[in-house]
Design a protein around this motif. Structure first.
Motif, PDB file in Angstrom:
ATOM      1  N   GLN A  60       0.812  -1.216   0.000  1.00 13.03           N
ATOM      2  CA  GLN A  60       0.000   0.000   0.000  1.00 13.03           C
ATOM      3  C   GLN A  60       0.845   1.265   0.000  1.00 13.03           C
ATOM      4  OE1 GLN A  60      -3.274   0.614  -0.396  1.00 13.03           O
ATOM      5  NE2 GLN A  60      -3.427  -1.568  -0.904  1.00 13.03           N
ATOM      6  N   ARG A  61       2.075   1.173   0.477  1.00 13.07           N
ATOM      7  CA  ARG A  61       2.963   2.340   0.441  1.00 13.07           C
ATOM      8  C   ARG A  61       3.212   2.794  -0.987  1.00 13.07           C
ATOM      9  NH1 ARG A  61       7.843   0.166   4.333  1.00 13.07           N
ATOM     10  NH2 ARG A  61       6.592  -0.332   6.185  1.00 13.07           N
ATOM     11  N   TYR A  62       3.092   1.855  -1.903  1.00 17.49           N
ATOM     12  CA  TYR A  62       3.314   2.155  -3.321  1.00 17.49           C
ATOM     13  C   TYR A  62       1.999   2.249  -4.089  1.00 17.49           C
ATOM     14  CZ  TYR A  62       7.993   0.637  -1.955  1.00 17.49           C
ATOM     15  OH  TYR A  62       9.216   0.496  -1.312  1.00 17.49           O
ATOM     16  N   GLN A  63       0.879   2.331  -3.331  1.00 14.55           N
ATOM     17  CA  GLN A  63      -0.457   2.396  -3.924  1.00 14.55           C
ATOM     18  C   GLN A  63      -0.722   1.201  -4.845  1.00 14.55           C
ATOM     19  OE1 GLN A  63       1.468   5.625  -4.050  1.00 14.55           O
ATOM     20  NE2 GLN A  63       0.628   5.591  -1.964  1.00 14.55           N
ATOM     21  N   VAL A  64      -0.236   0.036  -4.422  1.00  6.38           N
ATOM     22  CA  VAL A  64      -0.436  -1.195  -5.188  1.00  6.38           C
ATOM     23  C   VAL A  64      -1.219  -2.191  -4.331  1.00  6.38           C
ATOM     24  CG1 VAL A  64       0.675  -3.180  -6.293  1.00  6.38           C
ATOM     25  CG2 VAL A  64       1.665  -0.891  -6.540  1.00  6.38           C
ATOM     26  N   ASP A  65      -2.284  -2.743  -4.895  1.00  4.68           N
ATOM     27  CA  ASP A  65      -3.060  -3.767  -4.206  1.00  4.68           C
ATOM     28  C   ASP A  65      -2.398  -5.126  -4.398  1.00  4.68           C
ATOM     29  OD1 ASP A  65      -5.069  -2.047  -3.286  1.00  4.68           O
ATOM     30  OD2 ASP A  65      -6.136  -2.182  -5.195  1.00  4.68           O
ATOM     31  N   LEU A  66      -2.567  -5.985  -3.401  1.00  2.00           N
ATOM     32  CA  LEU A  66      -2.070  -7.359  -3.495  1.00  2.00           C
ATOM     33  C   LEU A  66      -3.257  -8.292  -3.258  1.00  2.00           C
ATOM     34  CD1 LEU A  66       0.255  -9.367  -3.798  1.00  2.00           C
ATOM     35  CD2 LEU A  66       0.662  -9.158  -1.325  1.00  2.00           C
ATOM     36  N   PRO A  67      -3.981  -8.636  -4.325  1.00  2.00           N
ATOM     37  CA  PRO A  67      -5.154  -9.500  -4.156  1.00  2.00           C
ATOM     38  C   PRO A  67      -4.764 -10.873  -3.611  1.00  2.00           C
ATOM     39  CG  PRO A  67      -5.103  -8.495  -6.345  1.00  2.00           C
ATOM     40  CD  PRO A  67      -3.765  -8.252  -5.730  1.00  2.00           C
ATOM     41  N   LEU A  68      -5.632 -11.445  -2.816  1.00  2.00           N
ATOM     42  CA  LEU A  68      -5.367 -12.774  -2.277  1.00  2.00           C
ATOM     43  C   LEU A  68      -5.218 -13.793  -3.389  1.00  2.00           C
ATOM     44  CD1 LEU A  68      -5.041 -14.640   0.119  1.00  2.00           C
ATOM     45  CD2 LEU A  68      -7.538 -14.765   0.310  1.00  2.00           C
ATOM     46  N   SER A  69      -5.948 -13.612  -4.475  1.00  2.00           N
ATOM     47  CA  SER A  69      -5.863 -14.543  -5.593  1.00  2.00           C
ATOM     48  C   SER A  69      -4.465 -14.559  -6.204  1.00  2.00           C
ATOM     49  CB  SER A  69      -6.880 -14.170  -6.672  1.00  2.00           C
ATOM     50  OG  SER A  69      -6.659 -12.844  -7.138  1.00  2.00           O
ATOM     51  N   VAL A  70      -3.758 -13.449  -6.107  1.00  2.00           N
ATOM     52  CA  VAL A  70      -2.385 -13.360  -6.607  1.00  2.00           C
ATOM     53  C   VAL A  70      -1.404 -13.898  -5.573  1.00  2.00           C
ATOM     54  CG1 VAL A  70      -0.550 -11.765  -7.307  1.00  2.00           C
ATOM     55  CG2 VAL A  70      -2.885 -11.430  -8.131  1.00  2.00           C
ATOM     56  N   TRP A  71      -1.558 -13.452  -4.338  1.00  2.00           N
ATOM     57  CA  TRP A  71      -0.653 -13.868  -3.263  1.00  2.00           C
ATOM     58  C   TRP A  71      -0.723 -15.368  -3.002  1.00  2.00           C
ATOM     59  CZ3 TRP A  71       3.572 -12.822  -0.915  1.00  2.00           C
ATOM     60  CH2 TRP A  71       3.873 -13.401   0.316  1.00  2.00           C
ATOM     61  N   SER A  72      -1.854 -15.978  -3.254  1.00  2.00           N
ATOM     62  CA  SER A  72      -2.025 -17.405  -2.951  1.00  2.00           C
ATOM     63  C   SER A  72      -1.038 -18.295  -3.694  1.00  2.00           C
ATOM     64  CB  SER A  72      -3.455 -17.851  -3.274  1.00  2.00           C
ATOM     65  OG  SER A  72      -3.718 -17.735  -4.655  1.00  2.00           O
ATOM     66  N   GLN A  73      -0.450 -17.781  -4.771  1.00  2.00           N
ATOM     67  CA  GLN A  73       0.551 -18.562  -5.503  1.00  2.00           C
ATOM     68  C   GLN A  73       1.774 -18.855  -4.647  1.00  2.00           C
ATOM     69  OE1 GLN A  73       1.296 -16.922  -9.603  1.00  2.00           O
ATOM     70  NE2 GLN A  73      -0.235 -15.431  -8.967  1.00  2.00           N
ATOM     71  N   ALA A  74       2.011 -18.026  -3.626  1.00  4.92           N
ATOM     72  CA  ALA A  74       3.195 -18.174  -2.785  1.00  4.92           C
ATOM     73  C   ALA A  74       2.958 -19.063  -1.584  1.00  4.92           C
ATOM     74  CB  ALA A  74       3.651 -16.788  -2.300  1.00  4.92           C
ATOM     75  N   ILE A  75       1.707 -19.395  -1.303  1.00  6.93           N
ATOM     76  CA  ILE A  75       1.384 -20.090  -0.056  1.00  6.93           C
ATOM     77  C   ILE A  75       1.703 -21.576  -0.148  1.00  6.93           C
ATOM     78  CG2 ILE A  75      -0.473 -20.669   1.555  1.00  6.93           C
ATOM     79  CD1 ILE A  75      -1.822 -18.037   0.746  1.00  6.93           C
ATOM     80  N   GLY A  76       2.438 -22.047   0.837  1.00 11.38           N
ATOM     81  CA  GLY A  76       2.747 -23.471   0.929  1.00 11.38           C
ATOM     82  C   GLY A  76       3.941 -23.902   0.117  1.00 11.38           C
ATOM     83  N   THR A  77       4.658 -22.936  -0.470  1.00 13.25           N
ATOM     84  CA  THR A  77       5.808 -23.284  -1.301  1.00 13.25           C
ATOM     85  C   THR A  77       6.858 -22.186  -1.164  1.00 13.25           C
ATOM     86  OG1 THR A  77       6.513 -23.964  -3.515  1.00 13.25           O
ATOM     87  CG2 THR A  77       4.874 -22.186  -3.387  1.00 13.25           C
ATOM     88  N   GLN A  78       7.937 -22.286  -1.937  1.00 12.27           N
ATOM     89  CA  GLN A  78       8.949 -21.245  -2.027  1.00 12.27           C
ATOM     90  C   GLN A  78       9.158 -20.938  -3.505  1.00 12.27           C
ATOM     91  OE1 GLN A  78      10.371 -19.675   0.444  1.00 12.27           O
ATOM     92  NE2 GLN A  78       9.885 -20.961   2.209  1.00 12.27           N
ATOM     93  N   HIS A  79       9.400 -19.683  -3.798  1.00 11.02           N
ATOM     94  CA  HIS A  79       9.686 -19.255  -5.162  1.00 11.02           C
ATOM     95  C   HIS A  79       8.507 -19.510  -6.113  1.00 11.02           C
ATOM     96  CE1 HIS A  79      13.625 -18.921  -3.494  1.00 11.02           C
ATOM     97  NE2 HIS A  79      13.794 -20.220  -3.407  1.00 11.02           N
ATOM     98  N   GLY A  80       7.300 -19.639  -5.571  1.00  6.78           N
ATOM     99  CA  GLY A  80       6.144 -19.853  -6.427  1.00  6.78           C
ATOM    100  C   GLY A  80       5.618 -18.562  -7.029  1.00  6.78           C
ATOM    101  N   PHE A  81       6.070 -17.423  -6.474  1.00  6.67           N
ATOM    102  CA  PHE A  81       5.539 -16.131  -6.903  1.00  6.67           C
ATOM    103  C   PHE A  81       6.561 -15.054  -6.557  1.00  6.67           C
ATOM    104  CE2 PHE A  81       2.894 -12.431  -5.305  1.00  6.67           C
ATOM    105  CZ  PHE A  81       2.700 -11.871  -6.557  1.00  6.67           C
ATOM    106  N   ASP A  82       6.970 -14.280  -7.538  1.00 10.45           N
ATOM    107  CA  ASP A  82       7.911 -13.182  -7.323  1.00 10.45           C
ATOM    108  C   ASP A  82       7.122 -11.950  -6.909  1.00 10.45           C
ATOM    109  OD1 ASP A  82       9.902 -11.292  -7.320  1.00 10.45           O
ATOM    110  OD2 ASP A  82      10.332 -11.414  -9.473  1.00 10.45           O
ATOM    111  N   SER A  83       6.892 -11.805  -5.617  1.00  9.83           N
ATOM    112  CA  SER A  83       6.051 -10.728  -5.110  1.00  9.83           C
ATOM    113  C   SER A  83       6.646  -9.354  -5.387  1.00  9.83           C
ATOM    114  CB  SER A  83       5.811 -10.897  -3.607  1.00  9.83           C
ATOM    115  OG  SER A  83       7.043 -10.936  -2.902  1.00  9.83           O
TER     116      SER A  83
END
Length: 222
Positions: A29-52
């Protein structure tokens, strides 16, 4: 016959998945960018699944000092997680497993120092006969290696073990390794697809290992 139970750590024992998502949302939010859960979920339960940070740079049209960002992220995250208690029902399931004579393992995509520190803090270390982590495999979840290593160390066959997971990546790893798998979705994983698992619960407070073992035993004997 079921002889072992293998826990995931983040999101199953400790509510760390939700906290990391909240920290990342606030920092984005500091950069006025939203992080939808649908996008972030790619990172859950793994490593390197999503370059946030790549996503942040793209969406915000900015260049991020990755080292500084990561350092602040983990400082904020650890401060919050260190105040968290074990999730509801975990102690009950651990006690049930111990009473039933089941071997207890842990399979996590995090580095081994992370769950070990918190298991000690929460007074749960003595329950676990085996802890397998990022340090023990070449590929983490959804690859099955962590679960394969875990059941090998426990001395059981895949269909003699039940995995407890909270994410799609984790549950997929358990099923690929041949284990039975139940999931307990949390606030950040509840919309994930879990049609491939053997059971889904709102909380570990709802889990009776004795009933699960009786449910799975006929399948073992077929």
């Amino acid at each position: 016959m079921i002889k072992a139970i293998v826990f995931d750590f983040d999101g199953v024992i400790l509510d760390s998945e939700r906290i990391m998502y909240l920290v990342m949302q606030n920092m984005f939010q500091r950069y006025q960018v939203d992080l939808p859960l649908s996008v972030w979920s790619q990172a859950i339960g793994t490593q390197h699944g999503f370059d946030s940070l790549g996503y942040l740079e793209e969406q915000g049209d900015v260049k991020i000092d990755r080292e500084a960002f990561q350092s602040e992220r983990y400082a904020l995250f650890n401060k919050l997680v260190d105040q968290e208690e074990v999730l509801p029902g975990v102690k009950s399931v651990l006690s049930q497993a111990e009473s039933l004579g089941l071997k207890i393992g842990l399979a996590t995509s995090s580095r081994g120092e992370w769950p070990r520190r918190h298991l000690k803090r929460l007074g749960l270390s003595d329950y676990f006969l085996s802890i397998k982590s990022w340090d023990d495999v070449e590929r983490v979840k959804p690859d099955p290696a962590l679960y394969i290593k875990s059941i090998e160390s426990l001395g059981v066959q895949p269909k003699e073990a039940i995995a407890i997971e909270d994410s799609f990546n984790g549950s997929l790893a358990a099923k690929r390794a041949g284990l039975y798998c139940i999931v307990v979705p949390n606030a950040v994983t509840k919309r994930m697809p879990f049609g491939h698992v053997d059971g889904c619960f709102n909380s570990l407070k709802d889990v009776s290992l004795d009933k699960l073992i009786r449910y799975f035993t006929p399948k073992v004997n077929k």
